[in-house]
Design an enzyme around this catalytic site. Sequence first.
Site, PDB file in Angstrom:
ATOM      1  N   ASP A  10       0.198  -7.646   1.493  1.00  0.00           N
ATOM      2  CA  ASP A  10       0.584  -6.237   1.608  1.00  0.00           C
ATOM      3  C   ASP A  10       2.102  -6.059   1.614  1.00  0.00           C
ATOM      4  O   ASP A  10       2.640  -5.266   2.383  1.00  0.00           O
ATOM      5  CB  ASP A  10      -0.031  -5.605   2.857  1.00  0.00           C
ATOM      6  CG  ASP A  10       0.033  -4.082   2.809  1.00  0.00           C
ATOM      7  OD1 ASP A  10       0.117  -3.529   1.696  1.00  0.00           O
ATOM      8  OD2 ASP A  10       0.019  -3.445   3.886  1.00  0.00           O
ATOM      9  N   GLY A  67      -9.670 -24.868  -3.532  1.00  0.00           N
ATOM     10  CA  GLY A  67     -11.009 -24.670  -4.050  1.00  0.00           C
ATOM     11  C   GLY A  67     -12.122 -25.085  -3.118  1.00  0.00           C
ATOM     12  O   GLY A  67     -13.080 -25.742  -3.536  1.00  0.00           O
ATOM     13  N   VAL A  68     -11.998 -24.708  -1.847  1.00  0.00           N
ATOM     14  CA  VAL A  68     -13.067 -25.012  -0.891  1.00  0.00           C
ATOM     15  C   VAL A  68     -13.389 -23.755  -0.082  1.00  0.00           C
ATOM     16  O   VAL A  68     -12.520 -22.929   0.176  1.00  0.00           O
ATOM     17  CB  VAL A  68     -12.676 -26.146   0.087  1.00  0.00           C
ATOM     18  CG1 VAL A  68     -12.611 -27.472  -0.616  1.00  0.00           C
ATOM     19  CG2 VAL A  68     -11.363 -25.832   0.792  1.00  0.00           C
ATOM     20  N   GLN A  69     -14.637 -23.637   0.297  1.00  0.00           N
ATOM     21  CA  GLN A  69     -15.043 -22.630   1.267  1.00  0.00           C
ATOM     22  C   GLN A  69     -15.133 -23.341   2.605  1.00  0.00           C
ATOM     23  O   GLN A  69     -15.837 -24.341   2.736  1.00  0.00           O
ATOM     24  CB  GLN A  69     -16.391 -22.029   0.885  1.00  0.00           C
ATOM     25  CG  GLN A  69     -16.870 -20.941   1.835  1.00  0.00           C
ATOM     26  CD  GLN A  69     -18.175 -20.332   1.362  1.00  0.00           C
ATOM     27  OE1 GLN A  69     -18.323 -19.982   0.202  1.00  0.00           O
ATOM     28  NE2 GLN A  69     -19.143 -20.215   2.268  1.00  0.00           N
ATOM     29  N   HIS A  73       0.806  -1.218   0.000  1.00  0.00           N
ATOM     30  CA  HIS A  73       0.000   0.000   0.000  1.00  0.00           C
ATOM     31  C   HIS A  73       0.840   1.269   0.000  1.00  0.00           C
ATOM     32  O   HIS A  73       0.329   2.353  -0.252  1.00  0.00           O
ATOM     33  CB  HIS A  73      -0.989   0.002   1.173  1.00  0.00           C
ATOM     34  CG  HIS A  73      -0.369   0.183   2.513  1.00  0.00           C
ATOM     35  ND1 HIS A  73      -0.203  -0.837   3.411  1.00  0.00           N
ATOM     36  CD2 HIS A  73       0.111   1.280   3.131  1.00  0.00           C
ATOM     37  CE1 HIS A  73       0.343  -0.384   4.517  1.00  0.00           C
ATOM     38  NE2 HIS A  73       0.557   0.901   4.372  1.00  0.00           N
ATOM     39  N   GLY A  80       3.503   6.404   8.463  1.00  0.00           N
ATOM     40  CA  GLY A  80       4.849   6.566   7.910  1.00  0.00           C
ATOM     41  C   GLY A  80       5.757   5.408   8.268  1.00  0.00           C
ATOM     42  O   GLY A  80       6.771   5.188   7.608  1.00  0.00           O
ATOM     43  N   ASN A  81       5.399   4.641   9.310  1.00  0.00           N
ATOM     44  CA  ASN A  81       6.177   3.454   9.672  1.00  0.00           C
ATOM     45  C   ASN A  81       5.880   2.258   8.760  1.00  0.00           C
ATOM     46  O   ASN A  81       6.584   1.254   8.793  1.00  0.00           O
ATOM     47  CB  ASN A  81       5.901   3.031  11.114  1.00  0.00           C
ATOM     48  CG  ASN A  81       6.748   3.751  12.136  1.00  0.00           C
ATOM     49  OD1 ASN A  81       6.250   4.579  12.891  1.00  0.00           O
ATOM     50  ND2 ASN A  81       8.044   3.465  12.149  1.00  0.00           N
ATOM     51  N   SER A  82       4.813   2.354   7.973  1.00  0.00           N
ATOM     52  CA  SER A  82       4.426   1.219   7.129  1.00  0.00           C
ATOM     53  C   SER A  82       5.575   0.779   6.228  1.00  0.00           C
ATOM     54  O   SER A  82       6.164   1.585   5.516  1.00  0.00           O
ATOM     55  CB  SER A  82       3.239   1.595   6.254  1.00  0.00           C
ATOM     56  OG  SER A  82       2.037   1.355   6.910  1.00  0.00           O
TER      57      SER A  82
END
Length: 526
Positions: A191, A320-322, A161, A262-264
């Site tokens: 991320d 491929g499973v929920q 991000h 800002g630490n991201s």
Amino acid sequence: MNDHVNPDSANPHVTKPRAILKPRRLALLGTVAALGVAVLAAAPGGHSPFDGASFTSPALAAETAPTPPGFADLVTKVKPAVISVRVKIDQADDKSAMLQQNRMDSDEDSPFGQFPKEFGFRLPKGMQQMPNGMPQRHRVITGEGSGFFISPDGYAVTNNHVVDHAQSVQVTADDGTIYTAKVIGTDPKTDLALIKVDGKKDFPFVKFSEQRPRIGDWVVAVGNPFGLGGTVTAGIVSANGRDIGAGPYDDYIQIDAPINKGNSGGPAFDMNGNVIGVNTAIFSPSGGSVGIGFDIPANTAKLVVAQLKDKGSVTRGWLGVQVQPVTADIADSLGLKEAKGAIVDTPQDNSPAAKAGIEAGDVITAVNGTAVKDSRDLARTIGTMAPGSSVKLDVWHKGESKTVSVNLGELPNERQAKANDKANDKADEGQPSAGTPRLGLSLAPAGDVQGAGQKGVVVTSVDPEGPAASRGIQTGDVILNVGGKAVGSIDDVRAELKQAKSAGKRSVLLQVKSAEATKFVAVPLA
């Protein structure tokens, strides 16, 4: 993080934080200190109130007191590898920048909204429109975050991000030198992003830790909060394995070393100078640090960064499973000894799981012999495996354990994990006959209710005091399966309830279809 954002100004590189020091407060503290001296001097009879107490002279105390432990040596070692990351986005070229606003503007009721995983760019109020009300046609937005070199030839890690949609990326080294960087690859699901600075082969760098930290271990964070580069904070590891609802691979390390906007993308170090995690989010009702920060673990970052360096993107195995976690009630209803594993709500059509014969109601208890704790653990485990690899799954199927071989597919890039939304379901199976457990549901065959389909029974009403209501079942839900058997009438439901009671079970497992999802619900037998 695209946390610290300024529109272009006469001096876009300088940001003036609000009142860092408050002289009035300092003056007040000075007054209190002076008052304390005066009180001591005015003790009755000219005696000190501490007469008779044992004191050590300041000079002797300075000689005998042990030097308190500090982090100076560690910081000297690792700080040169930490960088500040600055990005620019031209709104005229990338309309998505308008959609990347900080959630502070929209999720004010959520503490995570003050510093979410996907910070985006915060636009000052009024920035989206010109003063005359006409839409803005062109605006350059800047954002700042942190990062760190992981090799002497200029590869560096930051958050996705921070650099997402960036037209240009600049990094500032610890010695103040500014370099242009390019984005090698990003992985929105974790991320993480890999960037590269060319032109040198001797950048200071740090390494990822080979082991996960323990709760209570010291941790030192270095980064660029509010544009104040080279900032060092310290704390401890507060927790491991945190799920903050950011995605299917959540496995964060929680720390209390203060981190802010800002630490991201910056590193968190152990006492050996190894990176134990990448700072990515905080929990904050106020928008500032309250001592609850979250780091992407080093083991996750290593796997992702290696793929980004090799091919610029990340591919993951796909089953491929929920699935959903196995609760104590579900375990009891299925005859499992422990509430562990992941129960399959639905296998997706033509998925590797469906082709291998995995069915709704099966519980995946182990992958290649390693026990599965819950549904998140299964997702993380499969996600670390390469597409095309063969895995052996231990599955609890209709009261028996079996092993299934599955060839994993590749997780589609656009596939999104569908949440198991809780439907407002209520039900009562009419007047139960003698000996039939009562769930507090009124039911009707699905074929008799318009729009309900032809399978199962529809919940037409719910007793708010009944067992089913306590498990969230609501009017309009369709019950497809009771105790492992498909049902199509009230009599079918009653028969399966009697069977469950005769088998000594304390709860019965229902497969329930709501408006958007199919899930399993364990309902106590009253």
